[in-house]
Design an enzyme around this catalytic site. Structure first.
Site, short mmCIF file in Angstrom:
data_model
loop_
_atom_site.label_atom_id
_atom_site.label_comp_id
_atom_site.label_asym_id
_atom_site.label_seq_id
_atom_site.Cartn_x
_atom_site.Cartn_y
_atom_site.Cartn_z
N ASP A 146 0.85 -1.18 0.00
CA ASP A 146 0.00 0.00 0.00
C ASP A 146 0.90 1.24 0.00
O ASP A 146 2.09 1.15 0.32
CB ASP A 146 -0.90 -0.03 1.24
CG ASP A 146 -1.94 1.07 1.22
OD1 ASP A 146 -2.34 1.48 0.11
OD2 ASP A 146 -2.34 1.53 2.30
N LYS A 149 -7.07 31.53 -0.44
CA LYS A 149 -6.40 30.36 -1.01
C LYS A 149 -7.47 29.39 -1.50
O LYS A 149 -8.62 29.39 -1.04
CB LYS A 149 -5.49 29.68 0.01
CG LYS A 149 -6.17 28.83 1.06
CD LYS A 149 -5.13 28.06 1.87
CE LYS A 149 -5.77 27.05 2.82
NZ LYS A 149 -6.53 27.64 3.91
#
Length: 1063
Positions: free
Chosen positions: A415, A548
């Protein structure tokens, strides 16, 4: 390459939602590469790698492998249409109302029909059955059969003799006790936790808020039914699979299901045909981390995505470990040898005129001689000691046999998040003043990356990063490194906060200088976050607006850009430069965020101005673009070296993740899973500026496969991918697909290790030859399904495990080679006794003294033997040819060392019997008279007369001397088995436990021989010190022979001697 086109899915009112659909045409790829760890059958065919044509669904993979229909169905990809059909159709199908909800009467009827919303455990094998398998497995059946024959022989002798011998009774009791003891030991050591379903149940919330008959009610989760309307808010755990009807800034944590490290935004619109990727579905057990939502229940209980994973995990059979297969093969081999030899001896004895009872006793003696009674405790103790050693190196072993399995591993399916990476978002690059600058992403923040925080452009960018954020550190952690501190906020904001703190210092103090006037949180509609702060010391402005958000969105809201302290108009050229920087950083697998600001004019926004975020009364367009920040979950520092070591050890590392393909490929390149010189077919096409279809697929050595592509492959196509590509990354994979990938590698003969931390990894973890879960970030479900747990979540710890696994296989091989040597001297005593008709020189109980007494501790001492120098330079063990016990090992143990030890023991016996008056020629044919109770005047070679009791005392003295001389010769056998190739003088004597074992086994022998009372039970009598010495020349000869054999093997590694006698 996976192409996406815009398709449609319906919503209420006839509107249609955009849905992404994988292109049905996947271009063929082909290459020819040979991999270590694949079976000969998988490689020798040299099949052409045909272009990948989609023939059938992935279900074809399971037409032969599935054990039952239910498991077969669970392995199918999730198929559902609730997220695509019009809501009116869905409400009609589920018989519910979008406002009033379901009626209580119909809900109760539906509950009776479908059952409660809970996970039902699958029936496992009962514990009593597991115990019986251990009791009657392996050598135990042979030993129990021998115990039964001993018991039968005793009762027959007891019923027909006035003075029966109790030897057979004692032997029967000892054998039964040995079988029961080793069964309990093995059962206790190998018993795995069967509470996987319990760990899933721990993820179920207790109560849910639903609407029925127009009223909101709080009910038990078990009472929810398909069609219920439920409300979910921040902090809740979803009680079922739901379709989002409406929501506000709703985000869920899907990391345990899909492997995505960041919270995922949910919305009422269908955005993808794949249920796991569309935004209008939220799944049972996922955590709501932000916002509120209303949804309709579409799946409950075992039918949920989590329920399917739970059932699949519980239903998957892990299969025997390589160690278990090797032990079983060894047991079968020794059993065949023991039964065959015993049957021959039984037949010969009958032909020579022995009674059938005596013949059966001979059979028992041969079986006892060949069966390594100490094998089970030796293997278990060896594995246990190694497991404890690995635990000190952050590898916690749940299944002892997994220790060796890791050493045999030829393929690691890893993973990404938390295993290869640090499981923390980190600012990797910043772009301002038309320059990309690298940031320090190391775990310790002590890399060689230098960053100048005095640049004016950075000061403006960092101001926005500090102010336009809700993230803050948890108090009381000032003494911890910044990167290790806990913080509140989503992953991206935490990354920015830690970056600002690391580069500029205290963010909290900086924020105090700019009090917040108002704030608009980030939402999926606007794709930006904006806040206004008090600005002091600037005459022209009292407030500064900072924003942002998504880079393309921020760019669109700006009309100017700050470059080298100058604010210039944002023209098309600068927009292209921003896009180029965005694409470059995005191509590295990083998440890119744009930053802008605007100083509000003092004339329009005086001190005390009331900012309104509902009816916005301040500008959010025509702002000043400042720069970009890109974030990534960076790889762990030790992972690249670990991957390199795996490659040098011949182990193939494959990434299998639920994350985005671009991110997955970027991490794979950074850690070395994809080599710098190897390209995918897409990268080759881009570099050469030609269409991908015009390229020869053999040019590519690496491939990134999207889960949508994988779902269309059949078995042959998947096998072609696994067989012919050197470096593979699987992205956007489902739990079912991870399981398919593991079984695909196993089908080709690989021994597969799987790493994972999420619930979605649990089926693959359980099916793998060895499942490795993460100890820190791993879910309880993954830990239950795994065989091993990495306590530090670090992939590099696996390399330690591989070395220890290879070492335990080597040492176990050496230990078995050592213990099998004595089988020939033990059996030879019975064979010569029958064929030459001489007195018995070694009884059945003394054989147990060798196997479970003097030999046991030296055999265990191999667990502490250090590895030979080439252990991590070898290729992985080939499970088809590199056996734990092969013909070469038995040839050396039996026909080389074993025969030599037999000569030494018989020489010692002839010396001792000669000293007592019986020369070798006198012993031939003497057995009948020797064992006759009626003869009390048997003459020896000198004419001395011996009574029956005196002869039996001498016989038991011979037992003791035979035993003692076996121990003397095992001294050299123990030392020479320390290595298989290297000289013992170069390898050294660092194993202090083995050095002590030489002394210990001698003490054990003395204990059995000289302890009053005990020696009578084990049929020994005290012997002179000089009677230990006759076999010493044979012991020295054995040592010399082994050193010469190893020297020849080292000098001529490819010669016939090496091929014949190197095990």
């Amino acid at each position: 390459m996976l192409r996406r086109r815009l398709s449609t899915g319906a919503v209420i009112g006839g509107q249609e939602n955009a849905a992404y659909v994988p292109d049905s045409a996947v271009e063929g790829r082909q290459t020819t590469v040979t991999f270590t760890g694949l079976s000969p059958a998988a490689l020798e065919a040299n099949k052409p790698f045909t272009p990948l044509k989609k023939k059938s669904s992935l279900l074809s993979l399971w037409s032969n492998d599935s054990r039952d229909v239910k498991l077969k169905n669970l392995k199918q990809e999730l198929e559902m249409d609730e997220h695509k059909i019009p809501l009116a159709t869905l409400f009609s199908r589920l018989k519910t109302d979008p406002i009033m909800g379901m009626t209580q009467h119909y809900a109760e009827e539906r509950l009776r029909q479908d059952g409660p919303n809970s996970l039902k455990p699958m029936k496992g094998e009962p514990e009593w059955k597991k115990f019986l398998v251990k009791l009657f497995g392996g050598f135990h059946l042979l030993l129990l059969f021998g115990a039964f024959l001993c018991m039968a022989a005793f009762f027959m002798e007891y019923s027909s003799s006035d003075q029966p011998s109790y030897d057979n009774l004692w032997l029967s009791i000892i054998l039964i006790a040995l079988v029961i003891g080793t069964t309990i030991f093995a059962y206790y050591q190998e018993r795995q936790s069967s509470s996987i379903m319990d760990s899933f149940k721990g993820m179920i919330p207790q109560f849910a808020e639903a609407t029925r008959d127009g009223k909101k009610v709080t009910m038990k989760v078990e009472d929810l039914v398909v069609g219920d309307l439920i409300d979910v808010k921040f902090g809740d755990r979803l009680p079922a699979d739901i379709l989002i009807l409406s929501c506000s800034n709703f985000k869920v944590d899907n990391s345990s299901l899909t492997g995505e490290s960041e919270p995922q935004t949910r919305a009422p619109e269908c955005t993808h045909n794949n249920p796991l990727e569309t935004k209008n579905l939220a799944f049972f057990s996922s955590n709501a981390v932000e916002g509120v939502a209303r949804g309709i229940v579409i799946r409950v209980g075992d039918n949920t995505v989590m329920g399917r994973i739970a059932s699949l995990t519980s239903g998957v059979e892990p299969g025997p470990t390589p160690m278990a297969r090797e032990i079983q093969a060894f047991i079968r081999l020794v059993s065949v040898i023991a039964i065959s030899t015993g049957s021959i001896i039984f037949t010969v004895a009958m032909i020579l005129g022995y009674s059938w009872i005596n013949s059966i006793i001979f059979l028992i003696g041969i079986v006892m001689a060949y069966v390594p009674q100490g094998l089970v405790p030796t293997v278990a103790i060896l594995l246990t000691l190694t497991a404890k050693r690995m635990a000190r190196r952050n590898c916690l072993v749940k299944n002892l046999e997994a220790v060796e399995t890791l050493g045999s591993t030829s393929t690691i399916c890893s993973d990404k998040t938390g295993t290869l990476t640090q499981n923390r978002m980190t600012v990797a690059h910043v772009w301002f003043d038309d320059t990309i600058r690298q940031m320090d992403t190391s775990e310790s923040q002590t890399s060689d990356v230098l960053f100048d925080n005095t640049i004016p452009g950075w000061k403006i960018l960092s101001r926005i990063g500090k102010l336009c954020s809700r993230a803050e550190f948890v108090t009381g952690q000032e003494d911890r490194p910044i990167s290790k501190r806990d913080a509140k906020g989503d992953a991206s904001e935490q990354a920015i906060l830690k970056c600002m703190e690391q580069v500029d210092g205290s963010v909290a103090d900086y924020r105090k200088e700019f009090p917040t006037a108002c704030e608009i949180p980030f939402n999926s509609t606007n794709k930006y976050q904006v806040s206004v702060h008090r600005l002091v010391g600037v005459e022209s402005s009292n407030y500064i607006l900072v924003m942002k958000g998504a880079a393309e969105r921020i760019s669109a809201l700006c009309s100017t850009i700050l470059v080298n302290e100058r604010e210039i108009p944002m023209d098309d050229e600068w927009r292209k430069k921003i896009d180029d920087a965005y694409l470059k950083l995005g191509g590295l697998g990083e998440r890119v965020i744009g930053f802008c600001d605007f100083q509000l004019p003092a004339a329009d926004f005086p001190v005390g101005f009331k900012f309104d975020i509902e009816n916005i009364n301040f500008p959010i367009k025509d702002l000043r673009f400042v720069g970009l920040m890109s974030m990534i979950d960076p790889p762990r520092a030790a992972v690249p070296d670990a991957v390199r070591l795996c490659r040098s050890a011949g182990i193939r590392v494959v990434m299998v993740t639920g994350d985005h393909p671009i991110t997955a490929k970027a991490i794979a390149r950074s850690v070395g899973i994809i080599s710098p010189k190897n390209e995918t077919i897409e990268e080759i096409a881009e570099r050469l500026k030609i269409p991908q279809r015009d390229l020869d697929p053999k040019m590519a050595k690496a491939i990134v496969i999207h889960g949508a592509e994988l779902s269309e492959f059949d078995q042959d196509q998947l096998d072609n991918i696994l067989r012919h590509y050197q470096e593979i990354v699987f992205a956007r994979t489902s739990p079912q697909q991870k399981l398919i990938i593991v079984e695909g590698f196993q089908r080709l003969g690989s021994i597969v290790a799987v790493t994972g931390d999420g619930v979605n990894d649990s089926p693959a973890l359980k099916r793998a030859d060895i499942g490795i879960a993460m100890g820190i970030t791993g879910s309880d479900v993954s830990k239950q399904a795994a065989d091993m747990i990495l306590l530090d979540d670090n992939f590099a710890s696996i390399v330690t495990g591989v070395e220890q696994g290879r070492l335990v296989f080597d040492n176990l091989k050496k230990s078995i080679a050592y213990t099998m040597i004595t089988k020939i001297p033990e059996a030879a005593a019975f064979v010569v006794f029958i064929v030459a008709n001489i007195p018995l020189l070694l009884g059945a109980i003394p054989i147990l003294c060798i196997d479970l007494g003097s030999d046991l501790f030296p055999a265990i001492s191999f667990a502490y033997e250090r590895p030979e120098s080439d252990i991590m330079k070898r290729k992985p063990r080939n499970m088809f040819t590199d056996k734990l016990v092969d013909n070469k090992l038995l040839e050396i143990a039996f026909w080389h060392t074993g025969i030599l030890e037999s000569f030494g023991c018989f020489f010692a016996m002839f010396v001792i019997l000669g000293e007592n008056g019986f020369w070798p020629y006198r012993l031939l044919g003497l057995r009948a008279e020797w064992d006759s109770k009626a003869i009390n005047d048997l003459q020896d070679s000198y004419g001395q007369e011996w009574t029956y009791d005196a002869r039996k005392e001498l016989e038991k003295t011979c037992y003791a001397a035979y035993f003692a001389n076996v121990v003397v010769q095992q001294w050299s056998s123990l030392l020479t088995r320390k290595t298989r190739r290297a000289s013992i003088f170069t390898h050294g004597f660092a194993n202090k436990l083995m050095n002590f074992a030489l002394f210990f086994e001698t003490c054990v022998a003395c204990f059995f021989i000289y302890t009053p009372g005990l020696n009578a039970i084990v049929q020994f009598r005290p012997i002179r010190i000089t009677w230990w010495l006759p076999s010493i020349p044979f012991s020295l000869l054995n040592f010399l022979y082994e050193e010469v054999r190893k020297l020849w093997i080292r000098k001529y590694p490819d010669g016939w001697v090496s091929k014949e006698v190197y095990y």
